[in-house]
Design a protein around this motif. Structure first.
Motif, short mmCIF file in Angstrom:
data_model
loop_
_atom_site.label_atom_id
_atom_site.label_comp_id
_atom_site.label_asym_id
_atom_site.label_seq_id
_atom_site.Cartn_x
_atom_site.Cartn_y
_atom_site.Cartn_z
N MET A 1 0.81 -1.20 0.00
CA MET A 1 0.00 0.00 0.00
C MET A 1 0.85 1.26 0.00
O MET A 1 0.41 2.28 -0.48
N THR B 1 0.74 5.21 -2.85
CA THR B 1 0.44 6.57 -2.40
C THR B 1 1.11 7.60 -3.28
O THR B 1 2.17 7.36 -3.87
N ALA C 1 -2.80 0.91 8.94
CA ALA C 1 -3.84 0.73 7.93
C ALA C 1 -4.77 1.93 7.91
O ALA C 1 -5.20 2.39 6.85
N GLU C 2 -5.07 2.46 9.09
CA GLU C 2 -5.90 3.66 9.16
C GLU C 2 -5.17 4.87 8.56
O GLU C 2 -5.77 5.67 7.85
N GLY D 1 -5.28 4.90 4.88
CA GLY D 1 -6.60 5.21 4.35
C GLY D 1 -6.86 6.70 4.24
O GLY D 1 -7.92 7.11 3.74
N ASP D 2 -5.92 7.52 4.66
CA ASP D 2 -6.08 8.98 4.60
C ASP D 2 -6.04 9.44 3.15
O ASP D 2 -5.07 9.18 2.43
N TYR E 1 -3.09 10.30 -1.23
CA TYR E 1 -3.31 9.84 -2.60
C TYR E 1 -3.57 10.97 -3.59
O TYR E 1 -3.89 10.71 -4.74
#
Length: 104
Positions: free
Chosen positions: A1, A5, A80-81, A84-85, A89
């Motif tokens: 992940m 980004t 992980a949180e 998710g911001d 991105y």
């Protein structure tokens, strides 16, 4: 992940690694504790499979491994949180400021 980004694509990998450093450190601690615990349990079971063997050292290792697991999974969920911001991105003022600080 991390590689998906926009922060990584711009070249601010150090910014991401600062945020995931505690997770990497806890993973480096949790993995050897888990391997040691499971190897010890398997060795005790292979030596005498007809009875339950639980030594004091094994119990101490079990407690440390479980405490390490709590820390590892907490940091994993927090990372992980963080990933998710939506600011990570897309281009934003926050990212431009971070890039300007990194260039100085």
């Amino acid at each position: 992940m991390l590689f998906n980004t926009f922060v990584f694509q711009v070249g601010l990998l150090s910014l991401l690694l600062q945020r995931c450093y505690p997770l990497l450190l806890s993973a480096a601690l949790y993995l050897p504790l888990s391997i040691a615990l499971h190897c010890w349990i398997l060795n005790l079971r292979w030596l005498d499979s007809n009875r339950f063997v639980w030594t004091d050292g094994l119990q101490a290792l079990f407690v440390f491994q479980r405490l390490g697991a709590v820390l590892y999974y907490y940091l994993y969920k927090r990372m992980a949180e963080f990933l998710g911001d939506p600011r990570l991105y897309e281009d934003s003022v926050w990212l431009r400021n971070a890039f300007a600080r990194a260039r100085q």
